[in-house]
Design a protein around this motif. Sequence first.
Motif, PDB file in Angstrom:
ATOM      1  N   PHE A  83     -19.954  63.966-107.627  1.00  0.00           N
ATOM      2  CA  PHE A  83     -19.821  63.361-107.880  1.00  0.00           C
ATOM      3  C   PHE A  83     -21.534  63.636-109.325  1.00  0.00           C
ATOM      4  N   ASP A  84     -21.660  62.712-110.793  1.00  0.00           N
ATOM      5  CA  ASP A  84     -22.965  63.477-110.500  1.00  0.00           C
ATOM      6  C   ASP A  84     -23.444  61.717-110.812  1.00  0.00           C
ATOM      7  N   ASN A  85     -25.267  61.927-110.472  1.00  0.00           N
ATOM      8  CA  ASN A  85     -26.172  61.067-110.252  1.00  0.00           C
ATOM      9  C   ASN A  85     -27.559  61.557-110.885  1.00  0.00           C
ATOM     10  N   HIS A  86     -26.924  61.099-112.058  1.00  0.00           N
ATOM     11  CA  HIS A  86     -28.225  61.488-113.533  1.00  0.00           C
ATOM     12  C   HIS A  86     -28.027  62.367-113.451  1.00  0.00           C
ATOM     13  N   GLY A  87     -27.699  63.719-113.686  1.00  0.00           N
ATOM     14  CA  GLY A  87     -27.995  64.699-113.997  1.00  0.00           C
ATOM     15  C   GLY A  87     -28.178  65.078-112.918  1.00  0.00           C
ATOM     16  N   THR A  88     -27.662  64.862-111.913  1.00  0.00           N
ATOM     17  CA  THR A  88     -27.758  66.045-110.129  1.00  0.00           C
ATOM     18  C   THR A  88     -26.370  66.024-109.925  1.00  0.00           C
ATOM     19  N   THR A  89     -24.936  66.613-109.030  1.00  0.00           N
ATOM     20  CA  THR A  89     -23.960  66.305-108.698  1.00  0.00           C
ATOM     21  C   THR A  89     -24.312  66.507-107.011  1.00  0.00           C
ATOM     22  N   VAL A  90     -23.626  65.180-107.026  1.00  0.00           N
ATOM     23  CA  VAL A  90     -23.942  64.904-105.627  1.00  0.00           C
ATOM     24  C   VAL A  90     -23.104  65.542-104.843  1.00  0.00           C
ATOM     25  N   ARG A  91     -22.612  66.296-103.233  1.00  0.00           N
ATOM     26  CA  ARG A  91     -21.860  66.707-103.125  1.00  0.00           C
ATOM     27  C   ARG A  91     -21.244  66.083-101.227  1.00  0.00           C
ATOM     28  N   GLU A  92     -22.546  65.763-101.148  1.00  0.00           N
ATOM     29  CA  GLU A  92     -22.106  64.761 -99.673  1.00  0.00           C
ATOM     30  C   GLU A  92     -22.338  63.821 -99.675  1.00  0.00           C
ATOM     31  N   ASP A  93     -22.591  62.745 -99.124  1.00  0.00           N
ATOM     32  CA  ASP A  93     -22.980  61.117 -99.439  1.00  0.00           C
ATOM     33  C   ASP A  93     -23.013  60.193 -97.908  1.00  0.00           C
ATOM     34  N   VAL A  94     -24.110  59.618 -97.723  1.00  0.00           N
ATOM     35  CA  VAL A  94     -23.997  58.372 -96.970  1.00  0.00           C
ATOM     36  C   VAL A  94     -23.201  57.995 -96.503  1.00  0.00           C
ATOM     37  N   SER A  95     -22.373  58.493 -95.407  1.00  0.00           N
ATOM     38  CA  SER A  95     -20.793  57.546 -94.827  1.00  0.00           C
ATOM     39  C   SER A  95     -21.001  56.815 -93.918  1.00  0.00           C
ATOM     40  N   GLU A  96     -22.435  56.832 -92.789  1.00  0.00           N
ATOM     41  CA  GLU A  96     -22.880  55.360 -91.492  1.00  0.00           C
ATOM     42  C   GLU A  96     -24.288  55.341 -91.728  1.00  0.00           C
ATOM     43  N   ILE A  97     -24.545  53.787 -91.519  1.00  0.00           N
ATOM     44  CA  ILE A  97     -26.213  53.303 -91.667  1.00  0.00           C
ATOM     45  C   ILE A  97     -25.875  53.247 -89.533  1.00  0.00           C
ATOM     46  N   GLU A  98     -27.513  53.046 -89.039  1.00  0.00           N
ATOM     47  CA  GLU A  98     -27.810  52.885 -87.818  1.00  0.00           C
ATOM     48  C   GLU A  98     -28.849  52.155 -87.373  1.00  0.00           C
ATOM     49  N   TRP A  99     -28.902  51.494 -87.189  1.00  0.00           N
ATOM     50  CA  TRP A  99     -30.215  51.275 -86.619  1.00  0.00           C
ATOM     51  C   TRP A  99     -30.536  50.682 -85.637  1.00  0.00           C
ATOM     52  N   ARG A 100     -31.669  51.637 -84.380  1.00  0.00           N
ATOM     53  CA  ARG A 100     -31.690  51.812 -83.001  1.00  0.00           C
ATOM     54  C   ARG A 100     -32.707  51.385 -82.361  1.00  0.00           C
ATOM     55  N   GLY A 101     -32.647  50.769 -81.242  1.00  0.00           N
ATOM     56  CA  GLY A 101     -33.373  51.377 -80.527  1.00  0.00           C
ATOM     57  C   GLY A 101     -33.807  49.463 -80.110  1.00  0.00           C
ATOM     58  N   GLY A 102     -33.996  48.775 -80.911  1.00  0.00           N
ATOM     59  CA  GLY A 102     -34.833  47.341 -81.367  1.00  0.00           C
ATOM     60  C   GLY A 102     -33.623  46.461 -79.850  1.00  0.00           C
ATOM     61  N   LEU A 103     -34.023  45.372 -80.039  1.00  0.00           N
ATOM     62  CA  LEU A 103     -33.673  44.196 -78.652  1.00  0.00           C
ATOM     63  C   LEU A 103     -33.691  43.210 -79.993  1.00  0.00           C
ATOM     64  N   LEU A 104     -32.259  42.708 -80.148  1.00  0.00           N
ATOM     65  CA  LEU A 104     -31.613  41.457 -80.277  1.00  0.00           C
ATOM     66  C   LEU A 104     -31.175  40.654 -79.423  1.00  0.00           C
ATOM     67  N   PRO A 105     -32.359  39.491 -78.658  1.00  0.00           N
ATOM     68  CA  PRO A 105     -32.327  38.944 -78.376  1.00  0.00           C
ATOM     69  C   PRO A 105     -30.587  38.200 -78.602  1.00  0.00           C
ATOM     70  N   ASP A 106     -29.098  36.988 -77.710  1.00  0.00           N
ATOM     71  CA  ASP A 106     -27.992  36.726 -78.218  1.00  0.00           C
ATOM     72  C   ASP A 106     -28.889  35.234 -78.763  1.00  0.00           C
ATOM     73  N   ASP A 107     -30.170  35.096 -78.412  1.00  0.00           N
ATOM     74  CA  ASP A 107     -30.184  33.799 -78.819  1.00  0.00           C
ATOM     75  C   ASP A 107     -30.096  33.589 -80.404  1.00  0.00           C
ATOM     76  N   PHE A 108     -30.950  34.752 -81.018  1.00  0.00           N
ATOM     77  CA  PHE A 108     -31.484  34.928 -82.042  1.00  0.00           C
ATOM     78  C   PHE A 108     -30.015  35.782 -83.289  1.00  0.00           C
ATOM     79  N   TYR A 109     -30.609  35.638 -84.146  1.00  0.00           N
ATOM     80  CA  TYR A 109     -29.781  36.047 -85.638  1.00  0.00           C
ATOM     81  C   TYR A 109     -30.621  37.426 -86.135  1.00  0.00           C
ATOM     82  N   ASP A 110     -30.048  38.295 -86.949  1.00  0.00           N
ATOM     83  CA  ASP A 110     -30.932  39.304 -87.519  1.00  0.00           C
ATOM     84  C   ASP A 110     -30.338  39.706 -88.275  1.00  0.00           C
ATOM     85  N   GLU A 111     -30.875  39.927 -89.747  1.00  0.00           N
ATOM     86  CA  GLU A 111     -30.403  41.104 -90.864  1.00  0.00           C
ATOM     87  C   GLU A 111     -31.003  42.209 -90.634  1.00  0.00           C
TER      88      GLU A 111
END
Length: 170
Positions: A83-111
């Motif tokens: 597909f076209d993205n402002h004049g550039t043909t995109v042939r591969e795109d992001v399908s997954e995102i991962e944040w890792r290595g942090g530590l979010l305790p059960d008692d807290f919430y995050d975004e």
Amino acid sequence: MKAILLAPLLALATLPALAHVSLETQQAVAGSGYKAVLRVPHGCDGSPTTSVRVLLPEGFRLAKPMPKAGWQLATVKKAVVPFDNHGTTVREDVSEIEWRGGLLPDDFYDEFVFRGTLPAQAGETVWFKVVQKCVQGETRWDEIPAAGSAPAKPATGVKLTPPASPAHSH
């Protein structure tokens, strides 16, 4: 008098607890840019969260995650129909995102935040599946709700609305 005071409390008591991973904005215009704010309200059965991986729905394009202090960020790309993205043909795109290595305790919430372009099919709901890994165990938020059902581990969705009609002048 007591009944009047208790009514609002009873109404609050009947609201479902937000116990699953969810998106802050659950409705957006089809084909528009979308800022996804993924809310993680707790760990896995009391165990702290160490990784949050989002599987992006088909048609969600040009995803860009926001880095998060204390977490490493990784993306997975896959081949897509070009597909076209402002004049550039995109042939591969992001399908997954991962944040890792942090530590979010059960008692807290995050975004966890990312942005991209929603598919153009108004009236549809697109589903973001999330894998939450913890020190002990993992929770897969990947069940697509069927009409009238409430799965135990639901994916989180965005209802795609039609673009607003231009105002008619008389």
